[in-house]
Design a protein around this motif. Sequence first.
Motif, PDB file in Angstrom:
ATOM      1  N   ASN A 278       0.502   5.390   0.681  1.00 52.94           N
ATOM      2  CA  ASN A 278      -0.460   6.404   1.290  1.00 52.94           C
ATOM      3  C   ASN A 278      -0.553   7.604   0.055  1.00 52.94           C
ATOM      4  OD1 ASN A 278      -0.707   5.437   3.768  1.00 52.94           O
ATOM      5  ND2 ASN A 278       1.374   6.370   4.430  1.00 52.94           N
TER       6      ASN A 278
ATOM      7  N   GLU B 259       0.829  -1.046   0.008  1.00 52.86           N
ATOM      8  CA  GLU B 259       0.018   0.040  -0.152  1.00 52.86           C
ATOM      9  C   GLU B 259       0.930   1.179   0.037  1.00 52.86           C
ATOM     10  OE1 GLU B 259      -3.294   0.113  -0.269  1.00 52.86           O
ATOM     11  OE2 GLU B 259      -3.436  -2.064  -0.466  1.00 52.86           O
TER      12      GLU B 259
ATOM     13  N   ASN C  82      -8.625   6.609   2.904  1.00 53.54           N
ATOM     14  CA  ASN C  82      -8.037   7.389   1.861  1.00 53.54           C
ATOM     15  C   ASN C  82      -8.804   8.108   0.970  1.00 53.54           C
ATOM     16  OD1 ASN C  82      -5.613   8.624   0.657  1.00 53.54           O
ATOM     17  ND2 ASN C  82      -5.538   6.958  -0.771  1.00 53.54           N
TER      18      ASN C  82
END
Length: 396
Positions: free
Chosen positions: A177, A175, A305
């Motif tokens: 950010n 992942e 997110n």
Amino acid sequence: MIEIKDKAKCTGCTACANICPKKAIVMKEDFEGFLYPEIDKNKCVNCGLCDKTCPILSTEKRKEHNTMEAFAVRCKEYEILKTSTSGGFFTPLAEYIINNKGIVFGVGFDKDLNICHKEARIINEIQEFRGSKYVQSFLGNTFIKVKEYLDNDKFVLFSGTPCQVEGLKKFLKKEYNNLVTVDVICHGVPSPKLWRKYLEYQEKKHNSKIVQVSFRSKKYGYHSGTMKLKFENGKEYYGSARVDYMLKSFFKEISSRPACYECKFKNRNHISDITIYDCWSIHKLCSQVVDDDLGYTNIIIHSSNGKRIFNKISEKLEIYKVDIDKQIEYDGIMVEHSAKPNSNRESYYKELDEEKLEKHIKKFIPVTRKDYLIEKIKFFMYNIGVLNFLKKILKR
């Protein structure tokens, strides 16, 4: 070593070709015009990365999102709304990324009007990303570029079909950010070969090169999505799915990729941050809203997110929180279900190279005199100002 024995088990996402450390995999067109991985066995070292990265073959469990929120939205800026397929949600999102020194990956056109993924760094470059493109996009080394930007701490937005987003996530392995992903719900994707034949047919018919394409022009309203082609000689062509060869092939479910009819990604829980799709039923989802035929976008937010970015651009949007079950019931059959292929799909592609497109369409999905008559009446009613008046009466 990846080997495609059943073409329904390959989406052409390019994850395997991009992950291969020896560059032993290239994407090659089959006779239908779809890209599939082909391995140079002399270069392959049997590392198994291609199998592990494939979003269909990989058995790794997908991350489940804890919460999902559903909204119907549209961009407040009229010019963006007018040139978008539905509610224009993508443009404010892309502008936010670029204004924060990021890079946007979306679907546009190359110089020959082939459909492909491109990158944008300035606002003007995202204009061609607006609007649906009912053709499988060429990804090339897009996944590699995305990873390079992410590893260099660049803010990146990637948009594509659910299988393309899933392929990218498998390729990245972790992942980030600084990555935002948006997937677009689709019926399926026709082949680039069919698109090339369609362009050739239209250019020959109008005796001019095509310089601009809109798969879903709003000339006759959002609910009357129309193919628009602009030619070098100044001519313009408009055709609905009733008469347009490309749109008719798409909506008659005779031209999509084999994997689209057995899509593995038909469920609510997507790996993307945000899912978007057409909102046809704004008046049902939000009783206080009058449908003005300019279009809205259904969105499902899957991650924190996605919610964070959504909140950042909220001032640019009209926003209505909706019930996700109703949203999917009214407009989202393709969120959870694959399209059913036309019984003549296999023959349609087998014979695509054997005859001119006009004859080919007449044979498999004929456009009738009635179809042409309805189309002409619609154009006439629009030109004299009656069409919009009738639409308002029918809504009442």
